[in-house]
Design a protein around this motif. Sequence first.
Motif, mmCIF file in Angstrom:
data_model
loop_
_atom_site.group_PDB
_atom_site.id
_atom_site.type_symbol
_atom_site.label_atom_id
_atom_site.label_comp_id
_atom_site.label_asym_id
_atom_site.label_seq_id
_atom_site.Cartn_x
_atom_site.Cartn_y
_atom_site.Cartn_z
ATOM 1 N N HIS A 2 0.927 -1.111 -0.074
ATOM 2 C CA HIS A 2 -0.137 0.143 0.166
ATOM 3 C C HIS A 2 0.821 1.100 0.008
ATOM 4 O O HIS A 2 1.952 1.184 0.368
ATOM 5 N N ALA A 3 0.326 2.383 -0.434
ATOM 6 C CA ALA A 3 0.944 3.559 -0.599
ATOM 7 C C ALA A 3 -0.005 4.824 -0.243
ATOM 8 O O ALA A 3 -0.993 4.586 -0.634
ATOM 9 N N THR A 4 0.457 5.742 0.427
ATOM 10 C CA THR A 4 -0.043 7.134 0.672
ATOM 11 C C THR A 4 0.720 8.188 0.274
ATOM 12 O O THR A 4 1.870 8.174 0.332
ATOM 13 N N ILE A 5 0.078 9.066 -0.429
ATOM 14 C CA ILE A 5 0.798 10.253 -1.122
ATOM 15 C C ILE A 5 -0.079 11.472 -0.693
ATOM 16 O O ILE A 5 -1.093 11.549 -0.640
ATOM 17 N N LEU A 21 3.839 5.985 -8.958
ATOM 18 C CA LEU A 21 3.250 5.043 -8.263
ATOM 19 C C LEU A 21 2.201 4.197 -8.729
ATOM 20 O O LEU A 21 2.120 2.930 -8.751
ATOM 21 N N ARG A 22 1.509 4.783 -9.703
ATOM 22 C CA ARG A 22 0.304 4.174 -10.523
ATOM 23 C C ARG A 22 1.169 3.218 -11.494
ATOM 24 O O ARG A 22 0.683 2.253 -11.776
ATOM 25 N N PHE A 26 0.735 0.529 -8.172
ATOM 26 C CA PHE A 26 -0.237 1.099 -6.821
ATOM 27 C C PHE A 26 -1.413 1.847 -7.426
ATOM 28 O O PHE A 26 -1.187 2.627 -8.313
ATOM 29 N N GLU A 27 -2.472 1.649 -6.702
ATOM 30 C CA GLU A 27 -3.454 2.826 -6.655
ATOM 31 C C GLU A 27 -3.624 3.706 -5.048
ATOM 32 O O GLU A 27 -4.102 2.700 -4.202
ATOM 33 N N PRO A 28 -2.605 4.426 -4.849
ATOM 34 C CA PRO A 28 -2.441 4.833 -3.576
ATOM 35 C C PRO A 28 -3.392 5.456 -2.813
ATOM 36 O O PRO A 28 -4.578 6.198 -3.960
ATOM 37 N N THR A 29 -3.453 5.711 -1.792
ATOM 38 C CA THR A 29 -4.414 6.709 -0.869
ATOM 39 C C THR A 29 -3.844 8.176 -1.364
ATOM 40 O O THR A 29 -2.693 8.325 -1.136
ATOM 41 N N VAL A 96 5.433 10.577 0.439
ATOM 42 C CA VAL A 96 4.971 9.223 0.512
ATOM 43 C C VAL A 96 5.266 8.160 1.257
ATOM 44 O O VAL A 96 6.464 8.235 1.738
ATOM 45 N N THR A 98 5.043 4.034 2.354
ATOM 46 C CA THR A 98 4.864 2.524 2.095
ATOM 47 C C THR A 98 5.749 1.988 3.128
ATOM 48 O O THR A 98 6.052 2.278 3.902
#
Length: 132
Positions: A2-5, A21-22, A26-29, A96, A98
């Motif tokens: 998972h990733a958050t940006i 990221l994509r 990833f489909e980050p938050t 970011v 992860t």
Amino acid sequence: MHATIYHNPACGTSRNTLAILRHAGFEPTVIEYLKNPPDRDTLLRLFADAGLTARQAARQKGTPFEELGLGDPAVSDEAIVDAMLVHPILINRPFVVTERGTRLCRPSEVVLEIIPPLATPFTKEDGEIIGV
């Protein structure tokens, strides 16, 4: 994984980081931090996890950083965080997070330190190719 940006869509570096990221699968938050600013605890955790001080994580260009007197070396990190809470534009971007770590992704390819290797090269908005 998972990733958050912490993202600002008006920022080219932030857009490139999100696109990397994509591209990596990833489909980050996505947290648009100007609309939904992080609280003090979150900011302090981001900075600590990235190994940065508040001063190092502050955005100076295009912000009220100097107008607020934050450029004075005597200004504490606590005062800078206080200013960030009132003026989130002072938070540099993008951060970011992860499982592999937290980074201030300036330049955008810093994100490569905390994601698996890219399977194919990525072309940034300016035409630069990374991940080869």
